[in-house]
Design an enzyme around this catalytic site. Structure first.
Site, short mmCIF file in Angstrom:
data_model
loop_
_atom_site.label_atom_id
_atom_site.label_comp_id
_atom_site.label_asym_id
_atom_site.label_seq_id
_atom_site.Cartn_x
_atom_site.Cartn_y
_atom_site.Cartn_z
CG HIS A 1 -76.84 45.92 0.05
ND1 HIS A 1 -77.63 46.99 -0.29
CD2 HIS A 1 -75.56 46.36 0.02
CE1 HIS A 1 -76.85 48.04 -0.49
NE2 HIS A 1 -75.58 47.69 -0.32
CD GLN B 1 -78.93 52.63 0.33
OE1 GLN B 1 -78.24 52.03 -0.47
NE2 GLN B 1 -79.79 52.02 1.13
CG ASN C 1 -72.61 49.89 -1.17
OD1 ASN C 1 -73.80 49.69 -1.40
ND2 ASN C 1 -72.10 49.83 0.05
CB CYS D 1 -79.82 49.02 -1.57
SG CYS D 1 -80.94 47.75 -0.97
C1 LIG Z 1 -85.50 47.38 4.13
C2 LIG Z 1 -84.84 47.01 2.88
C3 LIG Z 1 -83.43 47.37 2.90
C4 LIG Z 1 -82.78 47.30 1.53
C5 LIG Z 1 -81.35 47.74 1.58
C6 LIG Z 1 -81.01 48.65 2.50
S1 LIG Z 1 -79.39 49.12 2.74
O1 LIG Z 1 -79.39 50.37 3.44
O2 LIG Z 1 -78.68 49.15 1.52
C7 LIG Z 1 -78.62 47.96 3.77
C8 LIG Z 1 -78.52 46.64 3.37
C9 LIG Z 1 -77.89 45.71 4.18
C10 LIG Z 1 -77.39 46.11 5.41
C11 LIG Z 1 -77.52 47.45 5.82
C12 LIG Z 1 -78.15 48.37 5.00
N1 LIG Z 1 -82.81 45.96 1.01
C13 LIG Z 1 -83.60 45.66 -0.01
O3 LIG Z 1 -84.34 46.44 -0.56
C14 LIG Z 1 -83.47 44.22 -0.51
C15 LIG Z 1 -82.64 44.23 -1.75
C16 LIG Z 1 -82.50 42.90 -2.38
C17 LIG Z 1 -82.62 41.72 -1.64
C18 LIG Z 1 -82.47 40.49 -2.28
C19 LIG Z 1 -82.18 40.43 -3.64
C20 LIG Z 1 -82.07 41.60 -4.36
C21 LIG Z 1 -82.23 42.83 -3.72
N2 LIG Z 1 -84.80 43.72 -0.75
C22 LIG Z 1 -85.46 43.20 0.32
O4 LIG Z 1 -85.00 43.20 1.44
N3 LIG Z 1 -86.70 42.65 0.08
C23 LIG Z 1 -87.49 42.87 -1.11
C24 LIG Z 1 -88.74 43.65 -0.67
C25 LIG Z 1 -89.46 42.93 0.46
N4 LIG Z 1 -90.60 43.59 1.08
C26 LIG Z 1 -91.74 42.71 1.17
C27 LIG Z 1 -92.93 43.30 1.88
O5 LIG Z 1 -93.14 44.65 1.48
C28 LIG Z 1 -92.01 45.49 1.66
C29 LIG Z 1 -90.83 44.98 0.83
C30 LIG Z 1 -88.50 42.68 1.61
C31 LIG Z 1 -87.36 41.88 1.11
#
Ligand SMILES: CCC[C@@H](/C=C/S(=O)(=O)c1ccccc1)NC(=O)[C@H](Cc1ccccc1)NC(=O)N1CCC(N2CCOCC2)CC1
Length: 232
Positions: free
Chosen positions: A168, A19, A195, A25
């Protein structure tokens, strides 16, 4: 239920993707589940577009209207399924390439290859997740990734991995158990998790997380593409 199962053996899983520096993710977890369901329905493995979700999917969670899919700023797989239903489907990876940044929606409905008719959230406990996996295909799950950043291989079983800070989105493609010994002292059942941090992370891009303890919230936000209608 078989002792171990791995959708990669059936050819239902595309290669590990990366990604990049973008919080997408959730989009990779979603395409992984749809790729798997599409394979089960058609026998064809087609890599699907995450960028279409990043650029075009701004669906909000019906329960929490402030949580809308926002490309590199995060999203939810359950919202993404809703988007795919509304948009009519997904394009191939090759037709809508990944750029690891938010862009203008370039959706082309003539290039749809897969249509999602319906999806289910899997409100079951970890014991039944295996049955869902075998029957419906790879599962999109939310997980607390706190211990994934330092993971280098083996079966990860962190004692203090909070079930609440799910941050995540990943894909469960199978399950197994290390140490099939008569004494079963070292019997360590695990989930095989795909992942989206590239092939050099973890075990060729995969994560093995111990199974049976609800570890890191693995069984709290589970969804699968129950019904898939296929175009072409
Ligand atoms: C900034 C978001 C980062 C991303 C993943 C990034 S990542 O790079 O994979 C990573 C993850 C963990 C540690 C380090 C790096 N996470 C998500 O998208 C996670 C994935 C998830 C969480 C819970 C259940 C199912 C899936 N979703 C989330 O974090 N969220 C859903 C969208 C929400 N926002 C609300 C306001 O408007 C913007 C979006 C924020 C919470």
């Amino acid at each position: 239920l078989p002792e171990s199962f791995d959708w990669r053996d059936q050819g239902a899983v595309t290669e590990v993707k990366d990604q990049g520096a973008c919080g997408s993710c959730w989009a990779f977890s979603t395409t992984g589940a749809v790729e798997g369901s599409n394979f089960i329905a058609t026998g064809k493995l087609i890599s699907l577009s995450e960028q279409q979700l990043v650029d075009c999917d701004h669906v909000c969670d019906p329960v929490d209207p402030l949580s809308c899919d926002s490309g590199c700023n995060g999203g939810l797989m359950t919202n993404a399924y809703e988007y795919i239903k509304q948009a009519g489907g997904l394009e191939k990876e090759a037709d809508y390439k990944y750029t690891a940044q938010d862009g203008k929606c370039k959706f082309d409905s003539n290039k749809l290859v897969v249509k999602v008719a319906n999806f289910t959230e899997v409100p079951v406990d970890e014991a039944q997740m295996g049955a869902y996996l075998v029957n419906y295909g790879p599962l999109a799950v939310g997980i607390n990734a706190a211990f994934m950043q330092t993971y280098i291989g083996g079966v990860s079983c962190p004692l203090i991995c909070s079930k609440r800070n799910i941050d995540h989105g990943v894909l469960i493609v199978g399950y197994g158990a290390r140490g099939f010994t008569p004494v079963r002292l070292s019997y360590k059942p695990y989930w095989i998790i795909k992942n989206s941090w590239g092939k050099s992370w973890g075990e060729e891009g995969y994560y093995k997380l111990c199974r049976g303890y609800g570890e890191c919230g693995i069984s709290t936000m589970v969804s699968s593409v129950a019904a898939i209608a296929v175009i072409d």
